[in-house]
Write an enzyme that holds these catalytic residues in place. Structure first.
Site, mmCIF file in Angstrom:
data_model
loop_
_atom_site.group_PDB
_atom_site.id
_atom_site.type_symbol
_atom_site.label_atom_id
_atom_site.label_comp_id
_atom_site.label_asym_id
_atom_site.label_seq_id
_atom_site.Cartn_x
_atom_site.Cartn_y
_atom_site.Cartn_z
ATOM 1 N N LYS A 111 47.343 44.434 40.155
ATOM 2 C CA LYS A 111 46.516 45.179 41.100
ATOM 3 C C LYS A 111 46.708 46.687 40.990
ATOM 4 O O LYS A 111 45.777 47.454 41.188
ATOM 5 C CB LYS A 111 46.782 44.716 42.537
ATOM 6 C CG LYS A 111 46.162 43.351 42.845
ATOM 7 C CD LYS A 111 46.226 43.036 44.330
ATOM 8 C CE LYS A 111 45.582 41.677 44.612
ATOM 9 N NZ LYS A 111 45.749 41.233 45.992
ATOM 10 N N LYS A 192 41.513 33.332 36.087
ATOM 11 C CA LYS A 192 41.227 32.656 37.358
ATOM 12 C C LYS A 192 39.986 33.248 38.032
ATOM 13 O O LYS A 192 39.684 34.431 37.870
ATOM 14 C CB LYS A 192 42.428 32.747 38.299
ATOM 15 C CG LYS A 192 42.703 34.130 38.845
ATOM 16 C CD LYS A 192 43.632 34.085 40.059
ATOM 17 C CE LYS A 192 43.747 35.490 40.647
ATOM 18 N NZ LYS A 192 44.417 35.558 41.931
ATOM 19 N N LYS A 195 37.725 37.217 43.509
ATOM 20 C CA LYS A 195 36.689 38.036 44.146
ATOM 21 C C LYS A 195 36.756 39.480 43.668
ATOM 22 O O LYS A 195 35.843 40.249 43.892
ATOM 23 C CB LYS A 195 36.751 37.940 45.669
ATOM 24 C CG LYS A 195 38.095 38.118 46.289
ATOM 25 C CD LYS A 195 38.086 37.556 47.709
ATOM 26 C CE LYS A 195 39.498 37.425 48.245
ATOM 27 N NZ LYS A 195 39.573 36.560 49.411
HETATM 28 P P1 ADP Z 1 42.263 36.250 46.198
HETATM 29 O O1 ADP Z 1 43.376 35.790 45.280
HETATM 30 O O2 ADP Z 1 40.917 35.729 45.824
HETATM 31 O O3 ADP Z 1 42.301 37.724 46.484
HETATM 32 P P2 ADP Z 1 43.845 35.479 48.483
HETATM 33 O O4 ADP Z 1 44.934 36.277 47.880
HETATM 34 O O5 ADP Z 1 43.496 35.719 49.903
HETATM 35 O O6 ADP Z 1 42.535 35.569 47.615
HETATM 36 O O7 ADP Z 1 44.202 33.971 48.252
HETATM 37 C C1 ADP Z 1 43.993 32.957 49.187
HETATM 38 C C2 ADP Z 1 44.432 31.641 48.611
HETATM 39 O O8 ADP Z 1 43.542 31.236 47.567
HETATM 40 C C3 ADP Z 1 45.831 31.685 47.954
HETATM 41 O O9 ADP Z 1 46.524 30.510 48.293
HETATM 42 C C4 ADP Z 1 45.535 31.714 46.487
HETATM 43 O O10 ADP Z 1 46.577 31.147 45.720
HETATM 44 C C5 ADP Z 1 44.279 30.883 46.415
HETATM 45 N N1 ADP Z 1 43.469 31.221 45.236
HETATM 46 C C6 ADP Z 1 42.924 32.416 44.948
HETATM 47 N N2 ADP Z 1 42.228 32.370 43.802
HETATM 48 C C7 ADP Z 1 42.341 31.089 43.337
HETATM 49 C C8 ADP Z 1 41.832 30.392 42.198
HETATM 50 N N3 ADP Z 1 41.060 31.001 41.303
HETATM 51 N N4 ADP Z 1 42.135 29.084 42.057
HETATM 52 C C9 ADP Z 1 42.910 28.448 42.972
HETATM 53 N N5 ADP Z 1 43.416 29.043 44.066
HETATM 54 C C10 ADP Z 1 43.140 30.349 44.262
#
Ligand code: ADP
Ligand code: NA
Length: 324
Positions: A111, A192, A195
């Site tokens: 990040k 992965k 967003k």
């Molecule tokens: P992001 O990673 O999209 O910014 P968050 O950090 O809020 O979102 O993550 C929320 C949950 O979603 C966490 O438990 C994270 O491990 C899971 N997560 C995020 N992206 C993925 C993905 N591509 N596949 C599976 N789980 C995911």
């Protein structure tokens, strides 16, 4: 009864990675454990946000929690900033965490991209996350695979606290699924689904309309083999489509491989599109009803009250143990 804690950031809309990797587990666990699910807005401000938008997105995510089937009678749903102990325990743990271990956090490296103009909160974020979890004395933390390292740090900090100050904190474990723990980007299946991806063809959000879901899945990258086989290493695109289909249609991947013997990607995509739309449509309908109701605010207030009771007790014990 086991304690469970997890949270999601109220940034953009929830995507299929968040849903299949984490949130679907939240729903399953609410029937078997004492669950605390949080909208982690303190984490969201580690990147500059528009205040009004952040307020809205916080409610959007809470409404999505309810729309996918979380039930305030079975699980405590709340907003992180409404429980002060998170900030307080976050500081206490910052005084245990070491710079060296924070330097090793992969997500920070990704990040910050090496820039030193990112805010200090982005750097200490995993420590706040540890506080979130430890305050509820959680046994289990349902998350996607990308959070494995942060949960390891959480365990390490709990053990260090207990060693240095006496046994106060439960050492939690990550709950990561076998399939779907890492949903891949549709346009770039080597990475992965995220967003923060550059292209919105990378992800499908829970609120995408059927036409858009169709468009994104039609463009999803596969390979030139035209053989439906699950092999995340060499066929990440097709394997990802199989995971989506398997989860939405509730058919095992083995069974799907048999079903598509001699049948190509065109039909597979058609079926994934249909299963995804069928799964998301009722969630979207519930979401729009809930988002407009006053009920939502009341549920979050009650959730915060209950969360506060538990979190206050833990932070009190931590401070006592530390002599402050
Ligand atoms: P992001 O990673 O999209 O910014 P968050 O950090 O809020 O979102 O993550 C929320 C949950 O979603 C966490 O438990 C994270 O491990 C899971 N997560 C995020 N992206 C993925 C993905 N591509 N596949 C599976 N789980 C995911
Ligand atoms: Na429960």
């Amino acid at each position: 009864m086991k304690r469970v804690f997890s949270g999601v950031q109220p940034t953009n809309f929830v995507h299929l990675g968040n849903y299949l990797g984490a949130i679907q587990q939240f729903v399953k666990l609410q029937d078997q454990a004492d669950c605390y699910y949080c909208v982690v807005n303190l984490h969201a401000i580690t990147i500059p946000r528009d205040p009004q938008e952040l307020r809205e997105k916080t409610l959007d995510l809470a409404a999505m929690y309810l729309a996918v089937g979380l039930d305030p009678k079975k699980a405590t749903l709340f907003v992180q900033s409404q429980v002060r102990a998170h900030s307080e325990a976050g500081w206490l743990l910052q005084c245990l965490a070491r710079i060296g271990e924070l330097n090793r956090m992969i997500q920070y490296k990704e990040k910050s991209k090496g820039s030193d103009s990112v805010v200090a909160g982005l750097y200490t974020y995993p420590v706040l996350q540890a506080a979130d979890i430890l305050l509820y004395q959680a046994d289990q933390v349902p998350v996607g695979e990308d959070q494995k390292q942060h949960i390891e740090l959480t365990r390490e900090l709990a053990e260090r606290f207990n060693r240095d100050y006496g046994h106060v904190l439960t050492v939690p474990e990550a709950l990561i699924q076998k399939e779907g723990a890492k949903i891949m980007g549709l346009d770039e299946p080597e990475k992965k689904m995220s967003k923060s991806a550059d292209s919105h063809f990378n992800y499908i959000t829970m609120l995408d309309e059927p036409k858009l879901i169709e468009k994104k899945l039609k463009r999803a990258v596969t390979d030139s083999e035209n053989i439906v086989r699950y092999d995340p290493e060499t066929k990440p695109g097709v394997s990802n489509l199989l995971v989506l289909y398997s989860r939405f249609a509730d058919i095992s991947i083995c069974e799907l491989e048999r079903k598509y013997e001699g049948i190509g990607y065109g039909q597979l995509k058609k079926d994934v599109i249909e299963a995804t739309i069928d799964h998301l449509t009722p969630i979207q309908q519930r979401y729009h009803e809930i988002r407009l109701s006053d009920e939502l605010i009341r549920i979050l207030q009650q959730g915060a009250e209950k969360a506060n009771e538990v979190a206050e007790q833990t932070v009190r014990k931590m401070k006592d143990a530390m002599g402050i």
